[in-house]
Motif scaffolding. Sequence first.
Motif, PDB file in Angstrom:
ATOM      1  N   ARG A   9       0.834  -1.212   0.000  1.00  0.00           N
ATOM      2  CA  ARG A   9       0.000   0.000   0.000  1.00  0.00           C
ATOM      3  C   ARG A   9       0.860   1.250   0.000  1.00  0.00           C
ATOM      4  NH1 ARG A   9      -1.316   3.385   3.677  1.00  0.00           N
ATOM      5  NH2 ARG A   9      -0.643   2.117   5.442  1.00  0.00           N
ATOM      6  N   MET A  14      -0.724   4.791  -1.510  1.00  0.00           N
ATOM      7  CA  MET A  14      -2.159   4.696  -1.299  1.00  0.00           C
ATOM      8  C   MET A  14      -2.452   4.826   0.202  1.00  0.00           C
ATOM      9  SD  MET A  14      -4.429   1.407  -2.550  1.00  0.00           S
ATOM     10  CE  MET A  14      -3.637   1.424  -4.146  1.00  0.00           C
ATOM     11  N   GLN A  18      -8.135   4.779   0.860  1.00  0.00           N
ATOM     12  CA  GLN A  18      -8.204   4.508  -0.582  1.00  0.00           C
ATOM     13  C   GLN A  18      -8.253   3.007  -0.855  1.00  0.00           C
ATOM     14  OE1 GLN A  18      -4.686   6.804  -1.563  1.00  0.00           O
ATOM     15  NE2 GLN A  18      -5.912   8.374  -2.617  1.00  0.00           N
TER      16      GLN A  18
END
Length: 76
Positions: A9, A14, A18
């Motif tokens: 991630r 991100m 999200q």
Amino acid sequence: MKTKVKEYRTKGKMTQQQLADLVHVSSRTIISIEKEQYSPSLMLAYRMAEIFGVSIEELCCLRENKELEDKQYEDL
């Protein structure tokens, strides 16, 4: 269960929210997975693996987790 969710991630720049939105869960679920407090369902693991372009086995460190579990059973 150990996973590489946080690693992938953050590599993908991100946020937890999200990722949560993309896989249809709450950000709390992502936080719990990253803290190893919650093991994702097979479908959730599949959705995240698809987003990151990796296998479920890689994302969820299945070999490493199996070895740790096997070791626990040896000690019984």
